[in-house]
Design a protein around this motif. Structure first.
Motif, short mmCIF file in Angstrom:
data_model
loop_
_atom_site.label_atom_id
_atom_site.label_comp_id
_atom_site.label_asym_id
_atom_site.label_seq_id
_atom_site.Cartn_x
_atom_site.Cartn_y
_atom_site.Cartn_z
N ILE A 23 0.81 -1.23 0.00
CA ILE A 23 0.00 0.00 0.00
C ILE A 23 0.84 1.28 0.00
CG2 ILE A 23 -1.67 1.35 1.35
CD1 ILE A 23 -3.05 -1.36 1.99
N PRO A 24 1.85 1.42 0.88
CA PRO A 24 2.63 2.68 0.86
C PRO A 24 3.34 2.93 -0.48
CG PRO A 24 3.12 1.42 2.84
CD PRO A 24 2.26 0.55 1.97
N PHE A 25 3.78 1.87 -1.13
CA PHE A 25 4.46 2.04 -2.41
C PHE A 25 3.48 2.52 -3.48
CE2 PHE A 25 7.27 -0.83 -0.14
CZ PHE A 25 8.50 -0.22 -0.36
N LEU A 26 2.26 2.02 -3.43
CA LEU A 26 1.24 2.47 -4.38
C LEU A 26 0.84 3.92 -4.10
CD1 LEU A 26 -0.81 -0.80 -4.48
CD2 LEU A 26 0.45 0.20 -6.41
N GLN A 27 0.75 4.26 -2.83
CA GLN A 27 0.42 5.65 -2.47
C GLN A 27 1.51 6.61 -2.96
OE1 GLN A 27 -0.17 4.88 1.71
NE2 GLN A 27 -2.39 4.96 1.50
N ASN A 35 -2.84 10.03 -12.09
CA ASN A 35 -3.76 9.44 -13.08
C ASN A 35 -3.40 8.00 -13.43
OD1 ASN A 35 -5.30 11.81 -13.31
ND2 ASN A 35 -3.82 12.67 -14.72
N ASN A 36 -2.65 7.34 -12.57
CA ASN A 36 -2.24 5.97 -12.82
C ASN A 36 -3.36 5.02 -12.39
OD1 ASN A 36 -1.08 3.38 -12.66
ND2 ASN A 36 0.95 4.22 -12.30
N SER A 37 -4.18 4.64 -13.34
CA SER A 37 -5.32 3.78 -13.02
C SER A 37 -4.89 2.41 -12.52
CB SER A 37 -6.25 3.64 -14.24
OG SER A 37 -5.57 3.03 -15.31
N ASN A 38 -3.75 1.92 -12.97
CA ASN A 38 -3.26 0.62 -12.49
C ASN A 38 -2.93 0.67 -11.00
OD1 ASN A 38 -3.43 -0.79 -14.97
ND2 ASN A 38 -1.57 0.25 -15.65
N ALA A 39 -2.37 1.78 -10.55
CA ALA A 39 -2.07 1.92 -9.13
C ALA A 39 -3.36 1.94 -8.31
CB ALA A 39 -1.24 3.18 -8.88
N TYR A 40 -4.38 2.65 -8.82
CA TYR A 40 -5.66 2.66 -8.11
C TYR A 40 -6.26 1.25 -8.06
CZ TYR A 40 -6.05 7.72 -7.71
OH TYR A 40 -5.86 9.03 -7.35
N TYR A 41 -6.17 0.53 -9.17
CA TYR A 41 -6.70 -0.83 -9.20
C TYR A 41 -5.98 -1.71 -8.19
CZ TYR A 41 -7.58 -5.59 -10.63
OH TYR A 41 -7.90 -6.92 -10.61
N LEU A 42 -4.65 -1.63 -8.17
CA LEU A 42 -3.90 -2.45 -7.23
C LEU A 42 -4.17 -2.05 -5.78
CD1 LEU A 42 -0.50 -2.95 -9.08
CD2 LEU A 42 -2.39 -4.57 -8.81
N LEU A 43 -4.39 -0.77 -5.53
CA LEU A 43 -4.79 -0.37 -4.18
C LEU A 43 -6.15 -0.98 -3.82
CD1 LEU A 43 -3.66 3.34 -3.90
CD2 LEU A 43 -3.15 1.52 -2.28
N GLY A 44 -7.03 -1.04 -4.80
CA GLY A 44 -8.31 -1.72 -4.58
C GLY A 44 -8.11 -3.17 -4.21
N GLN A 45 -7.21 -3.84 -4.92
CA GLN A 45 -6.92 -5.24 -4.63
C GLN A 45 -6.33 -5.39 -3.22
OE1 GLN A 45 -8.70 -6.88 -6.83
NE2 GLN A 45 -7.07 -8.25 -7.49
N THR A 50 -7.42 -7.35 2.27
CA THR A 50 -7.24 -7.11 3.70
C THR A 50 -8.57 -6.76 4.34
OG1 THR A 50 -6.59 -4.80 3.28
CG2 THR A 50 -4.82 -6.43 3.50
N ASN A 51 -9.64 -7.14 3.65
CA ASN A 51 -11.02 -6.99 4.15
C ASN A 51 -11.43 -5.55 4.44
OD1 ASN A 51 -11.72 -9.78 4.06
ND2 ASN A 51 -10.43 -10.08 5.85
N GLN A 52 -10.92 -4.62 3.65
CA GLN A 52 -11.33 -3.22 3.74
C GLN A 52 -12.14 -2.91 2.48
OE1 GLN A 52 -7.66 -1.09 4.24
NE2 GLN A 52 -7.27 -1.97 6.24
N ILE A 53 -13.32 -3.49 2.44
CA ILE A 53 -14.12 -3.51 1.22
C ILE A 53 -14.54 -2.12 0.76
CG2 ILE A 53 -16.21 -4.44 0.16
CD1 ILE A 53 -13.93 -6.50 0.85
N GLU A 54 -14.94 -1.26 1.66
CA GLU A 54 -15.36 0.09 1.25
C GLU A 54 -14.22 0.85 0.59
OE1 GLU A 54 -18.47 1.36 1.19
OE2 GLU A 54 -19.11 -0.63 1.84
N LEU A 55 -13.04 0.75 1.17
CA LEU A 55 -11.86 1.40 0.57
C LEU A 55 -11.56 0.78 -0.79
CD1 LEU A 55 -9.35 1.91 3.52
CD2 LEU A 55 -10.38 3.67 2.08
N ALA A 56 -11.67 -0.53 -0.87
CA ALA A 56 -11.42 -1.21 -2.14
C ALA A 56 -12.35 -0.68 -3.23
CB ALA A 56 -11.61 -2.72 -1.97
N ILE A 57 -13.61 -0.55 -2.91
CA ILE A 57 -14.58 -0.05 -3.89
C ILE A 57 -14.21 1.35 -4.35
CG2 ILE A 57 -16.98 0.70 -4.17
CD1 ILE A 57 -17.73 -1.73 -2.32
N ASP A 58 -13.81 2.20 -3.42
CA ASP A 58 -13.42 3.57 -3.79
C ASP A 58 -12.24 3.56 -4.77
OD1 ASP A 58 -15.35 4.67 -2.14
OD2 ASP A 58 -13.96 5.04 -0.48
#
Length: 69
Positions: A23-27, A35-45, A50-58
């Motif tokens: 997570i810190p590396f993606l941040q 505008n790196n959509s891949n980084a956002y996607y991987l943060l979602g993953q 890690t069971n943080q579903i609301e954050l994942a959806i965002d």
């Protein structure tokens, strides 16, 4: 580390199941590449597995919005 190095490090950590550690590396990637959509996607993953579903959806929504623009 450069933005690309941060992104590559996050992928290495994700491949080994170290979701929280990635997570810190993606941040950091997003601070220089907002505008790196891949980084956002991987943060979602990371948050999904890690069971943080609301954050994942965002983060998934951010990735979709960037890809569709």
């Amino acid at each position: 580390m450069t933005s690309n190095q941060n992104f590559e490090q996050s992928k290495t950590l994700i491949k080994s199941g170290q979701w929280n550690d990635a997570i810190p590396f993606l941040q950091k990637t997003l601070t220089t590449e907002p505008n790196n959509s891949n980084a956002y996607y991987l943060l979602g993953q990371c948050h999904r597995f890690t069971n943080q579903i609301e954050l994942a959806i965002d983060f998934y929504e951010n990735a979709i919005n960037l890809d569709s623009s």
